[in-house]
Design an enzyme around this catalytic site. Structure first.
Site, PDB file in Angstrom:
ATOM      1  N   HIS A 113      36.705 -29.620  31.087  1.00 15.66           N
ATOM      2  CA  HIS A 113      35.453 -29.808  31.818  1.00 15.66           C
ATOM      3  C   HIS A 113      35.580 -29.272  33.245  1.00 15.66           C
ATOM      4  O   HIS A 113      34.745 -28.478  33.694  1.00 15.66           O
ATOM      5  CB  HIS A 113      35.089 -31.302  31.845  1.00 15.66           C
ATOM      6  CG  HIS A 113      33.891 -31.626  32.681  1.00 15.66           C
ATOM      7  ND1 HIS A 113      32.653 -31.891  32.138  1.00 15.66           N
ATOM      8  CD2 HIS A 113      33.735 -31.729  34.034  1.00 15.66           C
ATOM      9  CE1 HIS A 113      31.781 -32.133  33.107  1.00 15.66           C
ATOM     10  NE2 HIS A 113      32.424 -32.054  34.285  1.00 15.66           N
ATOM     11  N   GLU A 114      36.651 -29.697  33.914  1.00 15.78           N
ATOM     12  CA  GLU A 114      36.782 -29.299  35.318  1.00 15.78           C
ATOM     13  C   GLU A 114      37.061 -27.805  35.456  1.00 15.78           C
ATOM     14  O   GLU A 114      36.520 -27.146  36.340  1.00 15.78           O
ATOM     15  CB  GLU A 114      37.887 -30.114  35.993  1.00 15.78           C
ATOM     16  CG  GLU A 114      37.622 -31.622  36.005  1.00 15.78           C
ATOM     17  CD  GLU A 114      36.303 -32.019  36.665  1.00 15.78           C
ATOM     18  OE1 GLU A 114      35.778 -31.229  37.479  1.00 15.78           O
ATOM     19  OE2 GLU A 114      35.770 -33.103  36.350  1.00 15.78           O
ATOM     20  N   HIS A 165      34.057 -25.681  35.347  1.00 14.63           N
ATOM     21  CA  HIS A 165      33.348 -25.494  36.616  1.00 14.63           C
ATOM     22  C   HIS A 165      33.831 -24.219  37.305  1.00 14.63           C
ATOM     23  O   HIS A 165      33.066 -23.529  37.977  1.00 14.63           O
ATOM     24  CB  HIS A 165      33.575 -26.704  37.536  1.00 14.63           C
ATOM     25  CG  HIS A 165      32.760 -27.911  37.141  1.00 14.63           C
ATOM     26  ND1 HIS A 165      31.402 -27.855  36.910  1.00 14.63           N
ATOM     27  CD2 HIS A 165      33.108 -29.208  36.947  1.00 14.63           C
ATOM     28  CE1 HIS A 165      30.947 -29.062  36.586  1.00 14.63           C
ATOM     29  NE2 HIS A 165      31.967 -29.905  36.589  1.00 14.63           N
ATOM     30  N   TYR A 186      24.444 -26.606  42.217  1.00 12.78           N
ATOM     31  CA  TYR A 186      24.815 -27.977  41.854  1.00 12.78           C
ATOM     32  C   TYR A 186      23.789 -28.975  42.368  1.00 12.78           C
ATOM     33  O   TYR A 186      24.057 -29.835  43.195  1.00 12.78           O
ATOM     34  CB  TYR A 186      26.199 -28.300  42.413  1.00 12.78           C
ATOM     35  CG  TYR A 186      26.946 -29.363  41.629  1.00 12.78           C
ATOM     36  CD1 TYR A 186      27.259 -29.189  40.293  1.00 12.78           C
ATOM     37  CD2 TYR A 186      27.335 -30.548  42.239  1.00 12.78           C
ATOM     38  CE1 TYR A 186      27.935 -30.148  39.582  1.00 12.78           C
ATOM     39  CE2 TYR A 186      28.020 -31.534  41.543  1.00 12.78           C
ATOM     40  CZ  TYR A 186      28.314 -31.323  40.209  1.00 12.78           C
ATOM     41  OH  TYR A 186      28.986 -32.283  39.505  1.00 12.78           O
ATOM     42  N   GLU A 233      26.886 -29.168  34.878  1.00 12.75           N
ATOM     43  CA  GLU A 233      27.675 -30.266  34.312  1.00 12.75           C
ATOM     44  C   GLU A 233      27.688 -30.221  32.786  1.00 12.75           C
ATOM     45  O   GLU A 233      28.714 -30.454  32.141  1.00 12.75           O
ATOM     46  CB  GLU A 233      27.111 -31.614  34.774  1.00 12.75           C
ATOM     47  CG  GLU A 233      27.577 -32.041  36.150  1.00 12.75           C
ATOM     48  CD  GLU A 233      29.081 -32.277  36.209  1.00 12.75           C
ATOM     49  OE1 GLU A 233      29.652 -32.733  35.198  1.00 12.75           O
ATOM     50  OE2 GLU A 233      29.680 -31.980  37.247  1.00 12.75           O
ATOM     51  N   GLU A 280      38.253 -29.662  22.557  1.00 15.36           N
ATOM     52  CA  GLU A 280      38.803 -30.753  21.739  1.00 15.36           C
ATOM     53  C   GLU A 280      38.742 -30.401  20.258  1.00 15.36           C
ATOM     54  O   GLU A 280      39.714 -30.557  19.526  1.00 15.36           O
ATOM     55  CB  GLU A 280      38.014 -32.046  21.973  1.00 15.36           C
ATOM     56  CG  GLU A 280      38.494 -32.883  23.127  1.00 15.36           C
ATOM     57  CD  GLU A 280      37.931 -34.313  23.064  1.00 15.36           C
ATOM     58  OE1 GLU A 280      38.314 -35.091  23.939  1.00 15.36           O
ATOM     59  OE2 GLU A 280      37.121 -34.634  22.161  1.00 15.36           O
ATOM     60  N   ASP A 304      22.960 -38.647  42.759  1.00 16.56           N
ATOM     61  CA  ASP A 304      23.741 -37.789  41.864  1.00 16.56           C
ATOM     62  C   ASP A 304      23.281 -36.333  41.959  1.00 16.56           C
ATOM     63  O   ASP A 304      23.155 -35.628  40.965  1.00 16.56           O
ATOM     64  CB  ASP A 304      23.632 -38.315  40.421  1.00 16.56           C
ATOM     65  CG  ASP A 304      24.504 -37.577  39.435  1.00 16.56           C
ATOM     66  OD1 ASP A 304      25.590 -37.097  39.847  1.00 16.56           O
ATOM     67  OD2 ASP A 304      24.113 -37.458  38.259  1.00 16.56           O
ATOM     68  N   HIS A 337      24.860 -35.266  36.809  1.00 17.77           N
ATOM     69  CA  HIS A 337      25.599 -35.859  35.693  1.00 17.77           C
ATOM     70  C   HIS A 337      24.646 -36.558  34.730  1.00 17.77           C
ATOM     71  O   HIS A 337      24.791 -36.457  33.511  1.00 17.77           O
ATOM     72  CB  HIS A 337      26.636 -36.869  36.214  1.00 17.77           C
ATOM     73  CG  HIS A 337      27.765 -36.227  36.946  1.00 17.77           C
ATOM     74  ND1 HIS A 337      27.783 -36.096  38.329  1.00 17.77           N
ATOM     75  CD2 HIS A 337      28.919 -35.657  36.513  1.00 17.77           C
ATOM     76  CE1 HIS A 337      28.897 -35.491  38.701  1.00 17.77           C
ATOM     77  NE2 HIS A 337      29.607 -35.217  37.609  1.00 17.77           N
TER      78      HIS A 337
END
Lengths: 242, 535
Positions: free
Chosen positions: B354-355, B358, B369, B378, B389, B440, B445
């Site tokens: 995920h990170e 980015h 963002y 996101e 995964e 947020d 998110h």
């Protein structure tokens, strides 16, 4: 004719012949032979790599081959003698291998590869025998058995080299270098020959021999490779009598 | 017996005797003092006269006056033997010491049938290039395992798109590669490690000064992991990440789970992008990926402000320029306000992907963002996280299983978000119930739940909770299609200010581009967006 000859030969073995007209003490055998039947053997070795073990399984086949067959026979007693002989067979060796190499990033995801291997398998043997001999006309008949010592050398895989590029999911075999695996095992041989004497000192003969020894070829740190050395050998050649 | 008979007998005995063939053997020499040195003076002369050694270097001893050091290369028929060398120390009185290795029983013909140019062609065939002084092919006799020898050309070469440098040995008669010897003085080394969840995995490391450091030299980009051992001050003050902070292990059996997972999962993420999309890292040009672990200590949590706790304990973030920071989690027995335990954040593959995604977005669409573009930013990270995964882990529930939850392996129970059931985590699953506040960053998110749900439905199919619209997904077996559609749309087609509607149009276009207009992929994508209220 063959039946008659065989009968004579067997009779000779059962009851040693009377002294010949031209008895000889020593006979030299100079000739060649042919090793009948191939010889198959397998090789397995592994080595640590990327926290797992790479494994290589190879299967070899040694071809039939002509060779050298020489000896000397000393007739120590009336129909019993001793002989010392030597055989040399240099056989072509072909084989295939399959290898499994661990993945550098993942456990239990080996990359596999196959390939061919070629080389030579050389069997040199010395035979010390007890000989029963006899005579029927111009025919000299012999049967023997005894111990043999072999020196077996075969080109077997020492490792399998490969190239890989990211993401390393496959490998390409770049070379399969071989080394001389060798052993000097003890074994046995049995055989028989029929010689025709042209003159007092010269003749020609044919022989058959079965020789066998279990060789365990050692090469580097790889496990020993078990090989059946010898086999059925037929041949013939010059006989010189003294 | 006559003289002639005697000669015959001798011949036969020789013929029958077992040949004592020369067998390759290496003689390791370490002689200093004693009678042996007297013999060595004569032996060196003998070897030299026989052309079996050649002086390659001779220099005075800078530390002990009157001493001189000579190096002799071993030769076979005039060709150097690789690794065969004698190093001789002399004084006015004679030989003082001899160290080296001589190979015996070399019985090969040292005449090459191939030329040096042929060797260079063989190097090129491997995709490598000659490198430095050793790049000129040199004919050498190479000792092989098992005592055999090979006449080879030795070439120092660098592999394409890699720092890996090898000594390559090509058979001087056939051109086959006989040996590939890694010649990079820092040696890549694959170790093993135990991850945060106790799982065992391989660690691509590098040996350095009798230790192993988390510096992957096997993948095309540099992937390195830096352990700050809880020294937040140092982290704030260092100008860059330096090798002295590389995570390290004494025996290459790594036990720090956070280091193991941060390092291996960064590699997995690179692998996923490469294998699935052919992408070479974050910028598609192998920018280094650097991960930072243990920026704080768990035990120090009560010494820090809430901001630090939120940033360095309960978080992971992409700093830019390929740098990732992984939070430390909570001390055992402590939970967050949502009653969740936090393990080392690097321990989840989906969090790492995920990170890093980015970073991919930073180098592609640069989705702003804020608001819907931020939610898309996101969401794209969640999509790739879940996809990696499914690429590496078996599908199922529980730890180390591929599912549509985000962070569930380290944030328990349940993780942070669900793409299958956003509503269960308080996130919208339909455009009509989107978050419209300013918190947020305008719900980056929170509202990611809407495109997340579209992604899920396009693959797995199902019915949206709000609209009741049923979607026929492409099926799990064809998930690669939807992954590629969204990847293409989000990296190649979307502008920085895209909103959900733009994302719908871009993904539909991508589906047409990849799988044809009116195909199952396009249909699934269009239905999915419709189901979540984006038309």
């Amino acid at each position: 004719m063959r039946t008659t000859t065989l009968a004579l030969f067997l009779t000779t073995l059962a009851v040693p012949a009377l002294a010949a007209d031209d008895p000889y003490k020593v006979k030299l055998l100079l000739g060649g032979g042919y090793q009948l039947g191939g010889s198959d053997f397998d090789q397995t070795f592994s080595f640590p790599q990327y926290q797992e073990n790479a494994t290589v399984n190879a299967a070899y086949d040694a071809d039939k081959a002509p060779g050298l067959d020489v000896g000397i026979q000393w007739n120590a007693f009336r129909s019993i003698g001793f002989s010392l002989g030597g055989t040399l067979y240099d056989r072509d060796l072909t084989g295939t291998f399959d290898a499994s190499f661990p993945h550098p990033f993942f456990f239990n995801q080996p990359r596999t590869a196959t390939g061919d291997v070629t080389g030579k398998m050389k069997e040199t043997a010395g035979h010390l025998n007890l000989v029963f001999f006899g005579k029927s006309g111009n025919l000299d008949l012999s049967a023997w058995g005894g111990v043999s010592i072999f020196k077996v050398q075969a080109d077997i895989l020492s490792t399998v080299a490969y190239s890989q590029t990211y993401p390393y999911d496959t490998v390409t075999v770049t070379s399969a270098p071989t080394g001389k695996g060798e052993d000097t095992p003890l074994g046995f041989n049995v055989g028989a020959s029929v010689d025709y004497r042209f003159s007092k000192s010269i003749g020609f003969g044919i022989q058959g021999r079965f020789a066998r020894a279990k060789a365990k070829l050692a090469l580097g740190e790889n496990p020993e490779v078990e090989v059946d050395a010898g086999g059925l050998q037929v041949g013939g050649g010059l006989r010189i009598y003294f | 017996m006559s003289a002639r008979s005697s000669r015959l007998m001798a011949f036969l005995v020789l013929a029958a005797a077992l040949p004592a063939l020369a067998q390759g053997r290496e003689e390791r020499i370490a002689t200093a003092g004693g009678q042996d040195l007297v013999n060595w003076t004569a032996r060196l002369q003998q070897l030299s006269d026989a052309g079996q050694i050649r002086l390659t270097r001779s220099q005075d001893d800078a530390l002990v006056s009157g001493r001189r050091h000579q190096r002799f290369a071993q030769l076979h028929q005039g060709v150097p033997v690789f690794g065969g060398e004698l190093v001789v120390q002399n004084s006015a009185a004679g030989v003082v010491s001899v160290f080296g290795t001589l190979y015996e029983g070399i019985d090969i013909d040292a005449r090459a049938t191939l030329t040096a140019d042929d060797a260079l062609a063989a190097v090129a065939k491997l995709g490598s290039k000659p490198f430095g002084r050793g790049g000129r092919p040199e004919l050498v006799v190479l000792p092989l395992d098992g005592g055999a020898y090979a006449l080879t050309y030795k070439v120092r070469a660098r592999k394409a798109n890699s720092l890996a440098i090898s000594l390559l040995f090509f058979d001087a008669r056939t051109g086959a590669l006989v040996k590939d010897l890694n010649d990079l003085k820092s040696q890549s080394a694959v170790g093993s490690g135990t991850g945060v969840l106790g799982d065992r995995k391989k660690v691509s490391a590098r040996s350095s000064s009798s230790q192993f450091v988390a510096d992957d030299e096997l993948r095309p980009p540099r992937i390195a992991t830096f352990d700050f051992h809880g020294d937040l001050n140092r982290f704030f003050t260092v100008a860059d990440l330096f090798d002295q902070d590389l995570a390290r292990d004494a025996d290459n059996a790594w036990t720090d789970g956070a280091n193991v997972d941060a390092h291996t999962y960064a590699g997995f993420t690179y692998d996923y992008y490469f294998k699935r999309f052919g992408r070479r890292g974050l910028n598609n040009n192998d920018i280094p990926i650097r991960s930072v672990t243990h920026p704080v200590n768990r035990d120090d949590i009560f010494n820090y402000s809430n901001d630090i706790v939120a940033q360095f304990y309960l978080n992971a973030f992409y700093l830019g320029d390929g740098i990732m920071i992984y939070g430390e989690g909570l001390p055992e027995g402590y939970v967050d306000l949502a009653d969740r335990s936090w393990n080392y954040v690097a321990g989840a593959l989906d969090v790492v992907t995920h990170e890093l995604t980015h970073g991919v977005t930073d180098f592609t669409s640069q989705l702003i963002y804020q608001g819907e573009s931020g939610a898309l930013n996101e969401s794209f990270s969640d999509m790739m996280a879940t996809s990696s995964e499914f690429y590496f882990q078996p599908a199922g529930n529980g730890s180390l299983r591929a599912d549509y939850l985000i962070g569930e392996d380290v944030i328990t129970p349940g993780g942070l978000r669900s793409m299958a059931r956003p509503h269960d985590y308080g996130d919208p699953d339909h455009y009509s119930v989107r978050f419209t506040g300013s918190g947020d960053n305008g719900g980056v998110h929170i509202n990611s739940g809407i495109p997340n749900q579209a992604f899920f439905l396009a693959i797995e199919g199902g019915t949206n909770r709000v609209s009741g619209i049923h979607v026929t997904g492409v099926g799990a077996a064809n998930r690669e299609q939807i992954e590629k559609v969204f990847y293409r749309a989000f990296t190649d087609l979307l502008p920085a200010s895209a909103n959900f509607k733009t994302a719908r149009a871009a993904t539909v276009q991508a589906a047409r581009d990849l799988y044809g207009a009116g195909g199952a992929a396009e249909s699934a994508v269009a239905q999915a967006w419709t189901a979540v209220g984006v038309n």
